[in-house]
Design a protein around this motif. Structure first.
Motif, mmCIF file in Angstrom:
data_model
loop_
_atom_site.group_PDB
_atom_site.id
_atom_site.type_symbol
_atom_site.label_atom_id
_atom_site.label_comp_id
_atom_site.label_asym_id
_atom_site.label_seq_id
_atom_site.Cartn_x
_atom_site.Cartn_y
_atom_site.Cartn_z
ATOM 1 N N PHE A 157 23.547 2.501 12.661
ATOM 2 C CA PHE A 157 24.760 2.348 11.845
ATOM 3 C C PHE A 157 25.258 3.700 11.336
ATOM 4 C CE2 PHE A 157 26.893 1.360 7.757
ATOM 5 C CZ PHE A 157 27.919 0.571 8.259
ATOM 6 N N PHE A 161 31.289 -10.736 9.544
ATOM 7 C CA PHE A 161 32.409 -9.978 8.990
ATOM 8 C C PHE A 161 33.062 -10.705 7.825
ATOM 9 C CE2 PHE A 161 37.035 -8.864 9.132
ATOM 10 C CZ PHE A 161 36.890 -7.606 8.586
ATOM 11 N N ASN A 162 33.304 -11.995 7.973
ATOM 12 C CA ASN A 162 34.058 -12.698 6.931
ATOM 13 C C ASN A 162 33.776 -14.197 7.011
ATOM 14 O OD1 ASN A 162 35.954 -13.547 5.072
ATOM 15 N ND2 ASN A 162 37.575 -12.255 5.840
ATOM 16 N N ARG A 195 30.577 3.360 14.319
ATOM 17 C CA ARG A 195 31.252 2.286 13.611
ATOM 18 C C ARG A 195 31.851 1.290 14.598
ATOM 19 N NH1 ARG A 195 28.740 3.667 9.895
ATOM 20 N NH2 ARG A 195 29.397 4.135 7.774
ATOM 21 N N LEU A 207 23.955 -5.658 8.976
ATOM 22 C CA LEU A 207 25.385 -5.811 8.723
ATOM 23 C C LEU A 207 25.671 -6.930 7.731
ATOM 24 C CD1 LEU A 207 26.880 -5.237 12.259
ATOM 25 C CD2 LEU A 207 26.932 -3.718 10.286
ATOM 26 N N PRO A 218 41.756 -14.428 2.814
ATOM 27 C CA PRO A 218 41.011 -14.210 1.574
ATOM 28 C C PRO A 218 41.406 -12.898 0.901
ATOM 29 C CG PRO A 218 39.531 -14.458 3.484
ATOM 30 C CD PRO A 218 40.916 -14.293 3.999
ATOM 31 N N PHE A 267 44.799 -7.614 7.699
ATOM 32 C CA PHE A 267 44.535 -9.002 7.296
ATOM 33 C C PHE A 267 45.734 -9.889 7.603
ATOM 34 C CE2 PHE A 267 41.002 -10.122 4.125
ATOM 35 C CZ PHE A 267 40.060 -9.625 4.993
ATOM 36 N N SER A 277 36.936 -9.405 -0.198
ATOM 37 C CA SER A 277 35.914 -10.341 0.257
ATOM 38 C C SER A 277 35.197 -9.849 1.510
ATOM 39 C CB SER A 277 36.525 -11.719 0.515
ATOM 40 O OG SER A 277 37.364 -11.663 1.650
ATOM 41 N N VAL A 278 35.650 -8.766 2.122
ATOM 42 C CA VAL A 278 34.914 -8.272 3.289
ATOM 43 C C VAL A 278 34.463 -6.831 3.073
ATOM 44 C CG1 VAL A 278 36.328 -9.700 4.802
ATOM 45 C CG2 VAL A 278 36.817 -7.282 4.605
ATOM 46 N N ASP A 279 33.455 -6.475 3.874
ATOM 47 C CA ASP A 279 32.916 -5.133 3.852
ATOM 48 C C ASP A 279 33.711 -4.296 4.847
ATOM 49 O OD1 ASP A 279 31.445 -2.852 4.088
ATOM 50 O OD2 ASP A 279 29.730 -3.798 5.064
ATOM 51 N N TRP A 280 34.501 -3.365 4.335
ATOM 52 C CA TRP A 280 35.381 -2.596 5.224
ATOM 53 C C TRP A 280 34.637 -1.508 5.977
ATOM 54 C CZ3 TRP A 280 40.030 -4.292 6.678
ATOM 55 C CH2 TRP A 280 40.569 -5.347 5.938
ATOM 56 N N GLN A 281 33.336 -1.382 5.748
ATOM 57 C CA GLN A 281 32.531 -0.470 6.556
ATOM 58 C C GLN A 281 32.006 -1.171 7.809
ATOM 59 O OE1 GLN A 281 32.229 2.798 6.100
ATOM 60 N NE2 GLN A 281 33.737 2.377 4.504
ATOM 61 N N PHE A 282 32.306 -2.459 7.935
ATOM 62 C CA PHE A 282 31.804 -3.217 9.075
ATOM 63 C C PHE A 282 32.284 -2.592 10.382
ATOM 64 C CE2 PHE A 282 31.196 -6.787 11.908
ATOM 65 C CZ PHE A 282 30.067 -7.406 11.399
ATOM 66 N N ARG A 338 23.854 -7.540 5.287
ATOM 67 C CA ARG A 338 23.160 -7.147 4.051
ATOM 68 C C ARG A 338 22.018 -8.093 3.750
ATOM 69 N NH1 ARG A 338 26.838 -3.770 0.848
ATOM 70 N NH2 ARG A 338 28.470 -3.249 2.293
#
Ligand SMILES: Nc1ncnc2c1ncn2[C@@H]1O[C@H](COP(=O)(O)OP(=O)(O)OP(=O)(O)O)[C@@H](O)[C@H]1O
Ligand SMILES: [Mg+2]
Lengths: 278, 282
Positions: B222, B171-172, B226, B28, A87, A155, A91-96, B30
């Motif tokens: 959080f 995550f995705n 990380r 996470l 994707p 990715f 599309s993703v939260d890079w703070q994850f 949201r």
């Protein structure tokens, strides 16, 4: 260089009369094309022309209004393991809170192994993927601490770890510098040379001609598709991009430079060197 | 520490720990406000289960609540995916509507429904030691403690089983679906667990404060890390500490224990923010 036969002779990807919409506003209209194996294919078109929507439809992430898609002559569900989707980076939260390695490991997740630990072979594939994109030394890094270009590499590594035959990538070159762009392109060309098919959404006309063997030119409707020289003509580009002045003036530059064979040759030599090194 | 104090703190700690485990994924994804939505949406389920079973202490209440929590999740998905409404609007509509039905039911059956509104809103953790239960000769002690312990065990087992699925989904989601993973299964099972925790908290810390237990310890964790597993562990620790701190704060100022627990959780958050700033400067 030997081309590995993937055991499938027909079109790798067929899109049949596909129409798709958001809130009843058509975004794709009667799209119909087929792609052969072992190529780098560019999906090109202006912003909002439906490139992302096309990939999401192919991957069954949204329902089409009409039409259907065949992958390796089959339904997506029968060949999922052979298809890898990347994707858009946004599309993703890079703070994850995950590390680079954890993200690439996700490329090895399957419905069947979701409740188990990954095996030794999975970990090998993850290592190889990280190695190929030059991110092995960053494996333990948290993804929030990466640059945009490094995020794209992660990715790409996740997709490589999937070990697919068809890759569908949404804008893998966005936000990367020239060096990273070359590195990514090298990895993708290697895939192609192994007989795999790589479909890339790309919005930079200047580089599209250099990079891709074939192109799908899109603007809600399918404008043209086929070998790049057939698609990359003034008429088709004008049709896709309309009368936008700035784009048109850029176009003449691009077309001028595309008739100037040195750039193209330069790229071929680059990828040729890469093959020799393997 | 008296045995009563021990029971109260342990019950609070188990509820807080279960909330923190699930809350980490809510934060996470949201979806912090989805916890709020579900905590309201379980009301009609509780009322209906109560009307049918006639009891306040029964598994029927848990089932009723979990069912209406799931109904809320389902409604939200329906409005969002099928009717193409924005997600926040879908959430806002679904939970207020279900809550309204709950209120309507309570007001219609006032005679029969002995649901103390104070208790629904604020819980009654202070009464934990009074509500005794015994399992033959094996164990006897406060019923809420037993229920919280079972809930914690369930949550932990659920999380161990679904850890990879939840991680991938959070995550995705598009990538997860492209792998052929049925993300809806993970989404709905997760929401069922959140509903279950929420309804348990309904009698212990109250419907409103549970949202804080779901969100605050996880959000505090959080700030500090990380990495996913350390974050979840830290969230559980903050939750458990809030139970301890809350009990003694409440005893000290002779106030509500549930209120004090959440106040302490909030203080941890504030302290973390301040500490982070100080650490960054030095
Ligand atoms: N979630 C959505 N809801 C409503 N409309 C959408 C949504 N996503 C995209 N669209 C609309 O669909 C059209 C096509 O969008 P799409 O994202 O496929 O374009 P794109 O070619 O990928 O564009 P870009 O180059 O900007 O990435 C646009 O007009 C866009 O406004
Ligand atoms: Mg796009």
């Amino acid at each position: 260089m030997s081309v590995v036969n993937q055991g499938y002779k027909g079109a790798v990807l067929e899109v049949h009369n596909l129409s798709s919409s958001y809130n009843r506003k058509p975004v794709l209209w009667d799209i119909d094309f087929r792609l052969e194996a072992a190529q780098l294919v560019g999906i090109v078109g202006p912003n909002g022309s439906g490139k992302t929507t096309l990939l999401r439809n192919i991957m069954g992430l949204m329902e089409a209004d009409s039409g259907y898609v065949r992958l390796f002559g089959k339904n997506l569900n029968e060949v999922r393991e052979k298809v890898s989707y990347v994707p858009q980076r946004e599309s993703v939260d890079w703070q994850f809170p995950v590390s680079v390695r954890e993200v690439v490991e996700m490329g090895r997740y399957r419905p069947k192994n979701l409740m188990k630990r990954l095996g030794a072979q999975d970990h090998d594939l993850v290592d190889q993927a990280l190695e190929k994109v030059g991110m092995l030394e960053y494996a333990q890094r948290q993804i929030g601490q990466l640059s945009g270009g490094q995020q794209q590499r992660v990715f790409l590594a996740r997709a490589l770890a999937q070990n697919a035959d068809l890759y569908l990538m949404d804008e893998p070159f966005v936000g990367v510098d020239a060096a990273t762009e070359d590195a990514i392109l090298k990895v993708l060309s290697d895939l192609r040379d192994q007989g795999k098919t790589v479909v890339i959404v790309h919005h930079d006309l200047q580089t599209a001609y250099q990079y891709f063997d074939s192109m799908v030119l899109l603007n809600t409707r399918l404008v043209a598709y086929g070998p790049r020289d057939k698609v990359f003509t003034r008429d088709y580009l004008q049709e896709a991009y309309g009368g936008r002045l700035t784009v048109l003036s850029k176009l003449s530059q691009v077309i001028a430079s595309s008739e100037f064979p040195v750039r193209e040759k330069g790229f071929k030599e680059k990828s040729g060197l890469g093959d020799a090194a393997d | 520490m008296s045995i009563e104090a021990f029971y109260i703190i342990l019950t609070g700690a188990l509820v807080a720990a279960s909330s923190a485990l699930l809350g980490s994924f809510l934060v996470l994804r949201r979806m912090a406000m989805l916890g709020d939505a579900i905590s309201h949406a379980v009301l009609p389920g509780i009322v209906v289960a109560f009307l049918l079973s006639g009891q306040r202490e029964s598994t029927a209440l848990l089932i009723g609540a979990a069912a209406s929590g799931l109904l809320a999740t389902f409604l939200i998905e329906l409005l969002h995916r099928k009717a193409r409404l924005q997600e926040d609007a879908s959430i806002g509509i679904s939970f207020t509507w279900l809550f309204a039905i709950g209120v309507l039911l309570i007001s219609t059956y006032t005679g029969q429904v002995d649901l103390d509104q104070e208790c629904v809103l604020y819980g009654e953790i202070a009464y934990v030691p009074l509500d005794q239960v015994s399992l033959g000769t094996i164990w006897s002690g406060p019923r809420p403690l037993l229920v919280s312990a079972i809930l914690f065990a369930l949550t932990l087992i659920y999380l161990l089983i679904s850890f990879k699925g939840l991680k991938l989904l959070s995550f995705n989601e598009d990538h997860a679906r492209s792998l052929g993973i049925r993300t809806q299964v993970w989404h709905f099972s997760f929401m069922a667990m959140v509903s279950l925790v929420t309804v348990l908290a309904f009698e212990i810390v109250g419907a409103i404060l549970i949202v804080a237990l779901l969100v605050v310890p996880a959000a505090t964790a959080f700030l500090w890390t990380r990495s996913l597993i350390p974050m979840i562990v830290l969230a559980v620790i903050f939750g458990v500490l809030s139970s301890f701190g809350g009990y003694y704060l409440a005893v000290g100022i002779n106030g509500s224990i549930a209120g004090a627990m959440v106040t302490v959780a909030g203080l941890f958050m504030l302290l973390s923010v301040v500490l982070m700033r100080v650490l960054k400067r030095s």
